[in-house]
Write a protein that holds these residues in place. Sequence first.
Motif, PDB file in Angstrom:
ATOM      1  N   GLU A  94       0.830  -1.208   0.000  1.00  0.00           N
ATOM      2  CA  GLU A  94       0.000   0.000   0.000  1.00  0.00           C
ATOM      3  C   GLU A  94       0.862   1.254   0.000  1.00  0.00           C
ATOM      4  OE1 GLU A  94      -3.010   0.376   2.909  1.00  0.00           O
ATOM      5  OE2 GLU A  94      -4.252  -1.243   2.110  1.00  0.00           O
ATOM      6  N   ASP A  97       2.447   1.636  -3.379  1.00  0.00           N
ATOM      7  CA  ASP A  97       1.450   1.992  -4.382  1.00  0.00           C
ATOM      8  C   ASP A  97       1.147   3.493  -4.340  1.00  0.00           C
ATOM      9  OD1 ASP A  97      -0.284   1.231  -6.490  1.00  0.00           O
ATOM     10  OD2 ASP A  97      -1.990   1.312  -5.135  1.00  0.00           O
ATOM     11  N   LEU A 242      -5.881  -2.366   6.216  1.00  0.00           N
ATOM     12  CA  LEU A 242      -5.574  -2.275   4.804  1.00  0.00           C
ATOM     13  C   LEU A 242      -6.746  -1.687   4.036  1.00  0.00           C
ATOM     14  CD1 LEU A 242      -3.846  -5.741   4.243  1.00  0.00           C
ATOM     15  CD2 LEU A 242      -2.797  -3.555   4.838  1.00  0.00           C
ATOM     16  N   LYS A 243      -6.425  -0.940   3.017  1.00  0.00           N
ATOM     17  CA  LYS A 243      -7.425  -0.286   2.192  1.00  0.00           C
ATOM     18  C   LYS A 243      -8.347  -1.331   1.557  1.00  0.00           C
ATOM     19  CE  LYS A 243      -7.848   3.021  -1.623  1.00  0.00           C
ATOM     20  NZ  LYS A 243      -7.084   3.841  -2.607  1.00  0.00           N
TER      21      LYS A 243
END
Length: 398
Positions: A94, A97, A242-243
Amino acid sequence: MPVGTAGKVRFQKLGPRRVRARANVRDYDGETREVARFGPTQAAAERRLKEALRDRVGPPADGEITADTRLRDAAALWWVEVTDSGDLTEQTKEIYDRGKARILKALGGLLMREIDVPTCDRFVKAVRANHGPSAAKTSKSVLSLMLGMAVRHGALDTNPVREVAKISTTRRARPRALTAADEAAMLAKVAADERARELDAIDLVEFLDGTGMRIGEALGVRAEVIDLEAGVLEVNATVARLKGLGTLLQLRPKSEAGWRVIALPGHVVELCRRRMAMSWAHPDRLVKVITADGETSDRPAGDVALLFPGLFGGVRNPSNANRDIKEVLAQVDADRFGWVTSHTFRRTVATRLDDAGLSARAIADHLGHAKPSMTQDVYMGRNVASAQAAKILDKSGS
C-alpha cells in the motif's frame, strides 16, 4: 528498416500555411506504418513528425526496458516484479502503491533517457513541499527502486536518484523512555484504574512494557505462538488496517527482521497463562485473516484465539488500542504520563536492556530490528533472542 526506426521524411504543400510531413516507421511489432503530421511551415511539420515518431515507442516488449521506454511502462513491469516476489507485506504494498501513484502523475510520461538528476531532485522536493518529508522519502525510495530496475536492463547507466539532495526534516525530539520509578508507578496506577479495566488496557500495558513489542505485533499474538513451559513467544504476525479490507490479522511480521522468538519475563508468562485460560465472548465472530501469500479468509474468533482481541471478539485496531492507552494514562496521571504512547514501551525496554549491558545486536534481536546501528545490517541466522533480556525485564521476582 530496423525495428523502431523511420524512413525518409516526405513533404507536401497543401495550402499557403499548411504543410504535411510524413514518413514510414517500422513499429516494435514489426509492422511498417505511415505517420503524418501537419504544420504552417515545412520545419514545423517536420518537428511535429519527429516528436510523434519519438512518442510511438510502445510498452516494453517481453519485459525489456530501453532508453525510449516511458516511465509508466517501466513502472508496470517493476510493480509486477516486486509484487510477485512475495517479499512485501500488504502494508508495504500500500505504501509503495501510493508512492508509485505520485511518481506516475508527475513523471509517468517521461522516457528513460529524459530522467536525470535535476528531474528527480525537483520531483522529490515538490513532494516534500506538498506532502511532507515522510511522503518524500517514500516517493524517493520507490523511484529509486524503479530506476534501479532500469539500470539492470541497461536503459540507464546510473541511478539518478542516488544523487538527489537529502530530504530535510525538522529535528526530532530526543527519544524518551520511562524511568524505573515512573514505570513502576504507571503499572500500579493503571492496574487500579476502572476505566483501564473497561478498555482491557491493564494487561495490554503490562504486556507491552514487559516485551517491547510493537502494538500491531502484540495484538496479533495468538495462543498457538506461546509456549508457556519454555517461556517463549514467536512473533510471526501483526495486525494491520488495509485499504478495502479493514482491520485484519496478517500472518507475517512487519519485516523479515520482525520474525523472531523472544523469551518472556516471568510476570508476562503468568499474564499469558491467565489470559489464555479466559473465556472470551463472541467466539463465533469471524476474524479476517491474510496469509503471507496474500490470501484472505474469515475464521472464527475462537479458533484464532487472539491474546488481546477487540471488545467484541474481533481483531483489535492498533490505532484504537493506542488511543485507549493514551486515554488511560492521561486519566491516571496526565502530568506524569500524558506523553506516553504504546511505542514508548519499546524505547523503555531498549533503555533497560542497554543499561543492563546487553549488546546492540542482542537488543535489536529482542525488538525485531534489522539494524542495531547505522553500521550494522546483518540479522540473518538468528533464532531465540537473548534469554537474559527476559530476566532483566522480569518483575515477578522469579
